[in-house]
Design a protein around this motif. Structure first.
Motif, PDB file in Angstrom:
ATOM      1  N   LYS A 137      31.644  29.554  21.014  1.00  0.00           N
ATOM      2  CA  LYS A 137      30.560  28.918  20.606  1.00  0.00           C
ATOM      3  C   LYS A 137      30.175  28.849  19.988  1.00  0.00           C
ATOM      4  CE  LYS A 137      30.318  29.214  25.874  1.00  0.00           C
ATOM      5  NZ  LYS A 137      29.281  30.469  27.112  1.00  0.00           N
ATOM      6  N   GLU A 138      28.591  28.396  19.541  1.00  0.00           N
ATOM      7  CA  GLU A 138      28.050  28.477  18.713  1.00  0.00           C
ATOM      8  C   GLU A 138      25.969  28.274  18.882  1.00  0.00           C
ATOM      9  OE1 GLU A 138      28.186  25.584  15.341  1.00  0.00           O
ATOM     10  OE2 GLU A 138      30.435  26.786  14.440  1.00  0.00           O
ATOM     11  N   SER A 139      25.422  29.403  18.771  1.00  0.00           N
ATOM     12  CA  SER A 139      24.348  29.535  18.856  1.00  0.00           C
ATOM     13  C   SER A 139      24.902  29.076  20.691  1.00  0.00           C
ATOM     14  CB  SER A 139      23.433  28.380  18.529  1.00  0.00           C
ATOM     15  OG  SER A 139      23.791  28.683  17.328  1.00  0.00           O
ATOM     16  N   GLY A 140      25.615  30.453  21.590  1.00  0.00           N
ATOM     17  CA  GLY A 140      25.658  29.605  22.653  1.00  0.00           C
ATOM     18  C   GLY A 140      26.276  28.348  22.986  1.00  0.00           C
ATOM     19  N   VAL A 141      26.452  27.293  22.562  1.00  0.00           N
ATOM     20  CA  VAL A 141      26.967  26.096  22.825  1.00  0.00           C
ATOM     21  C   VAL A 141      28.493  25.851  22.382  1.00  0.00           C
ATOM     22  CG1 VAL A 141      26.116  24.027  22.217  1.00  0.00           C
ATOM     23  CG2 VAL A 141      25.469  25.148  22.697  1.00  0.00           C
ATOM     24  N   PRO A 142      29.300  25.396  23.503  1.00  0.00           N
ATOM     25  CA  PRO A 142      30.877  25.468  22.800  1.00  0.00           C
ATOM     26  C   PRO A 142      30.955  24.147  21.489  1.00  0.00           C
ATOM     27  CG  PRO A 142      30.288  25.060  25.456  1.00  0.00           C
ATOM     28  CD  PRO A 142      28.777  25.283  24.857  1.00  0.00           C
ATOM     29  N   ILE A 143      31.681  24.426  20.270  1.00  0.00           N
ATOM     30  CA  ILE A 143      31.869  23.417  19.701  1.00  0.00           C
ATOM     31  C   ILE A 143      32.547  22.091  20.132  1.00  0.00           C
ATOM     32  CG2 ILE A 143      31.835  25.623  17.679  1.00  0.00           C
ATOM     33  CD1 ILE A 143      34.099  25.328  16.746  1.00  0.00           C
ATOM     34  N   PRO A 144      32.506  21.721  19.066  1.00  0.00           N
ATOM     35  CA  PRO A 144      33.597  20.324  19.972  1.00  0.00           C
ATOM     36  C   PRO A 144      35.432  20.531  19.736  1.00  0.00           C
ATOM     37  CG  PRO A 144      31.968  20.076  18.720  1.00  0.00           C
ATOM     38  CD  PRO A 144      32.026  21.133  18.569  1.00  0.00           C
ATOM     39  N   LEU A 145      36.032  20.296  20.479  1.00  0.00           N
ATOM     40  CA  LEU A 145      37.496  20.392  20.288  1.00  0.00           C
ATOM     41  C   LEU A 145      38.118  20.022  19.477  1.00  0.00           C
ATOM     42  CD1 LEU A 145      38.644  18.969  23.686  1.00  0.00           C
ATOM     43  CD2 LEU A 145      38.205  21.649  23.703  1.00  0.00           C
ATOM     44  N   GLU A 146      37.832  18.916  18.787  1.00  0.00           N
ATOM     45  CA  GLU A 146      38.245  18.758  17.074  1.00  0.00           C
ATOM     46  C   GLU A 146      37.816  19.187  16.049  1.00  0.00           C
ATOM     47  OE1 GLU A 146      34.579  15.459  18.455  1.00  0.00           O
ATOM     48  OE2 GLU A 146      36.474  16.692  19.303  1.00  0.00           O
ATOM     49  N   LYS A 147      37.086  20.824  16.326  1.00  0.00           N
ATOM     50  CA  LYS A 147      36.493  21.558  16.008  1.00  0.00           C
ATOM     51  C   LYS A 147      37.468  22.734  16.246  1.00  0.00           C
ATOM     52  CE  LYS A 147      31.707  20.073  13.469  1.00  0.00           C
ATOM     53  NZ  LYS A 147      30.614  20.725  13.225  1.00  0.00           N
ATOM     54  N   ALA A 148      37.314  23.070  17.196  1.00  0.00           N
ATOM     55  CA  ALA A 148      37.881  24.144  17.802  1.00  0.00           C
ATOM     56  C   ALA A 148      39.510  24.001  17.256  1.00  0.00           C
ATOM     57  CB  ALA A 148      37.821  24.581  19.594  1.00  0.00           C
ATOM     58  N   VAL A 149      39.917  23.672  17.826  1.00  0.00           N
ATOM     59  CA  VAL A 149      41.057  23.524  17.303  1.00  0.00           C
ATOM     60  C   VAL A 149      41.942  23.957  15.913  1.00  0.00           C
ATOM     61  CG1 VAL A 149      41.988  21.468  16.625  1.00  0.00           C
ATOM     62  CG2 VAL A 149      43.573  22.386  17.441  1.00  0.00           C
TER      63      VAL A 149
END
Length: 263
Positions: free
Chosen positions: A169-181
């Motif tokens: 998460k960034e600032s409490g918001v999950p980051i997009p899957l395409e970035k998280a991978v």
């Protein structure tokens, strides 16, 4: 009419706020604001807000002193909507309503949470249930939820998609899957071993999941809301099926009736 009614209410309110005499600068500020408010067609909005604020105070409902840019309005102070003298505190009206920018006014109001429904009930009683509805919002599917739903649909075992819990998460918001991978090896492993599951999960994230009821937004309309929008009823409560931004795009005014437990 609404304009003369507003002028009368403000004059009465100024006398109450300044019992020893209304200073010239206060009177000039109120006259200026009334000119802006009437030229932009907002008198009815202020009259409705003042009505339910003053009803709440008269019936023992705790109300906050005012929050946000509305506290810069002398008209709001005079009508009992806010409790702060804007001139005394150096607050600026144009942060609330700017004649050069056509935005609907938005007064943030806090009420004791245990009595919030009483305010809504008052509005329904006064204006009619066909003209008072609450506002929908909607939930979307997050990346982790997308992985879990798609993995189950493809028959994967829970331990094969347990990595869904690792989406950062960034600032409490999950980051997009395409970035998280790029940050989580377990997600990369899922993407390589099950490319169809991964691709579908990426496409599914952020899509509509279900309607819900906005915690604060209420619409009071000048006509039956069904003439303007789609209304659905849940537990006997009318809800217009747009979120707060779309409601205003269709010419309806959103009122904030926020229940605050620590007020």
């Amino acid at each position: 009419d609404e304009t003369s009614w507003l002028v009368k209410e403000v004059a009465k309110g100024l006398q109450y706020r300044y019992p020893k005499g209304i200073p010239d600068k206060v009177r000039a500020q109120a006259d200026y604001e009334l000119g802006v408010i009437t030229s932009m067609g907002f008198p009815g909005y202020f009259l409705v807000v003042a009505d339910y604020i003053n009803w709440a105070k008269a019936h023992g409902v705790m109300v906050g002193p005012g929050r946000g840019s509305a506290a810069g309005a002398m008209v709001a102070y005079a009508m009992g909507i806010t409790e702060l003298d804007p001139l005394e505190h150096g607050l600026i009206f144009e942060r609330f309503i700017n004649p050069e920018r056509i935005d609907l006014p938005d007064i943030d109001l806090d009420f004791m949470s245990s009595r919030r429904q009483d305010i809504v009930d008052h509005l329904v009683t006064k204006f009619g249930e066909d003209r008072v509805v609450q506002i929908a919002n909607y939930n979307t599917i997050a990346g982790a939820g997308a992985i879990q739903a798609v993995s189950k649909a493809h028959g994967l075992f829970p331990d094969q998609y347990e990595c869904s819990k690792l989406v950062p998460k960034e600032s409490g918001v999950p980051i997009p899957l395409e970035k998280a991978v790029a940050y989580v090896p377990e997600l990369e492993k899922l993407a390589l071993n099950h490319p169809e599951v991964w691709a579908t999960s990426v496409g599914l994230q952020g899509t509509f999941k279900n309607f819900a009821k906005h915690a604060a937004g209420v619409v009071v309309a000048g006509c039956d809301v069904l003439e303007r929008g789609v209304v659905n009823r849940r537990s006997g409560v009318g809800i217009v099926n747009w979120d707060k931004r779309v409601v205003e795009d269709f010419g309806l005014i959103k009122l904030d009736v926020v229940g605050l437990s620590n007020l």
